[in-house]
Each structure stands twice: as structure tokens, then as C-alpha cells.
Design an enzyme around this catalytic site. Structure first.
Site, PDB file in Angstrom:
ATOM      1  N   PRO A   1     -47.333 125.548  86.610  1.00  0.00           N
ATOM      2  CA  PRO A   1     -46.351 124.513  86.922  1.00  0.00           C
ATOM      3  C   PRO A   1     -45.595 124.839  88.209  1.00  0.00           C
ATOM      4  CG  PRO A   1     -45.615 125.852  85.076  1.00  0.00           C
ATOM      5  CD  PRO A   1     -47.009 126.280  85.377  1.00  0.00           C
ATOM      6  N   GLU A   2     -45.415 123.840  89.040  1.00  0.00           N
ATOM      7  CA  GLU A   2     -44.627 124.003  90.265  1.00  0.00           C
ATOM      8  C   GLU A   2     -43.308 123.245  90.093  1.00  0.00           C
ATOM      9  OE1 GLU A   2     -46.657 123.675  93.937  1.00  0.00           O
ATOM     10  OE2 GLU A   2     -48.521 124.465  93.149  1.00  0.00           O
TER      11      GLU A   2
END
Ligand SMILES: [Zn+2]
Length: 278
Positions: free
Chosen positions: A2-3
Site C-alpha cells: 500500500p502507498e
């Protein structure tokens, strides 16, 4: 992994679902998840604490309680789920922690890769935690100016991509979005940082802000197994112009998108639009 847009989405969902509930109990099944507190200390600190708000600072999820703050980092595959007690979204062998909530539901943290972390601070000290204190500005923030980035780049001969991924320089750009930002600004990923002009830095900040804002609006990018929550999938993958598009035609010029590795990270770029400047 996840960013920023995906973590922002997770934090918003958690805030909607658990804000104002009280943690009546907690269980830690994987003790290494806790970074700066032992299990007994954690359980005592969160018991009967009301959840005031869930936000994020860059890729850290910040769960504010009455007296304490939990800082969660999902790393590769961490996931928070709000579930009925008997319903498990993932295999229980991946369950690392659960918070029992006053509405009868459980907030469960699963992590197949076991890289995620959970830290506990007091409300007064959490901003000085090593995790948060070192973070650079997030694109779009007031202090994220072109001049600021220019100052950082001029001190480094590393690849610009590596510098942009450094969370102490700019917080929030991960591998997917940095590939997209460099494509949008027509900068070769391996261009040494100290060759950037002030105009390049202006373009990088603008493109970063625009791309991250759009990705947050769309709930992030869904690639591989990452989902923000059970029913939620991001849609930014439909807007990706270079990431994972090796061999396909560049949307600007028709040239084939290339892939190489910069500092071990999969790097996608158009060799015709993003020419390396000697
Ligand atoms: Zn091109």
C-alpha cells in the site's frame, strides 16, 4: 504494497467505522508486531480508551485514543478489518492483533508477510516518535515547495527516483506513483538528483500533488492482492500510464515502455519521452 493513497483510504474507512467507539479489550497474537511496548503494557494502555479519530500521516495510520496514540504501518501486506467476532476475512494464522470494540465488532490486524508494525505513544509524545518526526513534507502541503525539493536534490548524486522514494525527503511517494510522476514530468528515473533544475522540481511537486490527489480520490490502486478493506478496491490502476506496462506503447509517443531496476525497485519509463540528459 500500500502507498499513500491506499493508506489514506484505509484510514478514512477506519475512521468512519470505529471513531467514537471504545476499546473494551485487546489481544496480541504476534508479539513482534509491537515495536515499543510489551503486550501487557499495550493491553493496559488501550483498555477502555475511546477512539477519537483515525487519520494518516504519510503511510502511517494514526489511531488517536483519549490518552494514547497507536501508529500502525502496514508495510507489504498488512490489513485492518472491522469484523463480526466469528467472521474472519483472512486465515486466522495471519491474525496478529485484535481490538474488541464497544459495538461488539472487532478491529483485526492481519499480515501475511509479518512486516507491519504497531507502536504506542502518549498523546503528547507521538509527533516526536522516530516514525513521524523524520517524515518529509507530503506533496500538496505548504512546506512541499519546489525550492525545498531543489535544496534536497542539489545535495545528492543518487538517481532522482531513489531520492523521491526517500520518505525523509518527500513523504508519500511509493514505487507505483514515483514511476508515474517521473513519466508525467519526462524525467529519466536514473537522472542524478543534482542535475535537476528548479523548474524540474516545480514540475515534480506539481505532478506528485496531482497524481496523489487523483489516486486518493479513486481509493488508491488495486494491484495483486491489496485491497483497502473487504469491499473496497481502488480504481487508480486504470489511470496508470507506465507502471506495469513494459512492452506496451507509450500513450504520448507510441514508443515501447521499458523496465529496469533502480535500487532494486521495478522501474517503468518511456525511453523516448524520458531521455537521460548527459
Ligand atoms: Zn513516450
Amino acid at each position: 504494497m500500500p502507498e499513500l493513497p491506499e493508506v489514506t483510504t484505509v484510514a478514512r474507512i477506519l475512521n468512519r467505522e470505529i471513531k467514537n467507539l471504545t476499546i473494551t479489550d485487546s489481544m496480541i497474537f504476534y508479539t513482534k508486531l509491537l515495536k515499543n511496548v510489551d503486550v501487557a503494557g499495550f493491553k493496559a494502555a488501550v483498555k477502555n480508551q475511546k477512539i477519537l479519530e483515525v487519520t494518516n500521516q504519510a503511510k502511517y495510520i494514526v489511531i488517536k485514543l483519549e490518552n494514547h496514540v497507536l501508529i500502525s504501518h502496514l508495510r507489504m501486506e498488512g490489513k485492518w478489518m472491522i469484523e463480526e467476532p466469528e467472521l474472519y476475512s483472512y486465515d486466522q494464522k495471519h491474525l496478529e492483533a485484535q481490538l474488541v470494540l464497544s459495538n461488539g465488532k472487532f478491529a483485526r490486524y492481519y499480515d501475511t508477510r509479518k512486516f507491519g508494525t504497531l507502536e504506542l505513544y502518549t498523546s503528547e509524545t507521538y509527533q516526536n516518535s522516530p516514525s513521524l518526526a523524520k517524515l518529509g513534507p507530503i506533496p500538496g502541503e505548504i512546506r512541499a515547495t519546489a525550492e525545498y525539493l531543489y535544496g534536497k536534490t542539489q545535495r545528492s548524486r543518487k538517481a532522482i527516483k531513489t531520492v523521491l522514494l526517500d520518505q525523509t525527503v518527500i513523504a508519500g511517494l511509493g514505487n507505483i506513483y514515483v514511476n508515474e510522476v517521473l513519466f508525467a514530468t519526462k524525467i529519466h528515473p536514473e537522472q542524478p538528483a543534482n542535475t535537476m533544475t528548479l523548474q524540474d522540481c516545480e514540475n515534480l511537486m506539481q505532478a506528485s500533488t496531482k497524481i496523489l490527489t487523483k489516486a486518493i480520490e479513486l481509493g488508491g490502486t488495486t494491484i495483486h492482492t491489496f485491497k483497502s478493506s473487504v469491499e473496497v478496491e481502488g480504481n487508480y490502476q486504470e489511470h496508470l500510464k507506465v507502471h506495469l506496462r513494459a512492452g506496451q506503447e507509450c500513450v504520448n509517443c507510441g514508443f515501447k515502455i521499458a523496465k529496469n531496476f533502480v535500487n532494486g525497485r521495478g522501474t517503468y519509463y518511456c525511453p523516448n519521452c524520458q531521455i537521460f540528459k548527459k
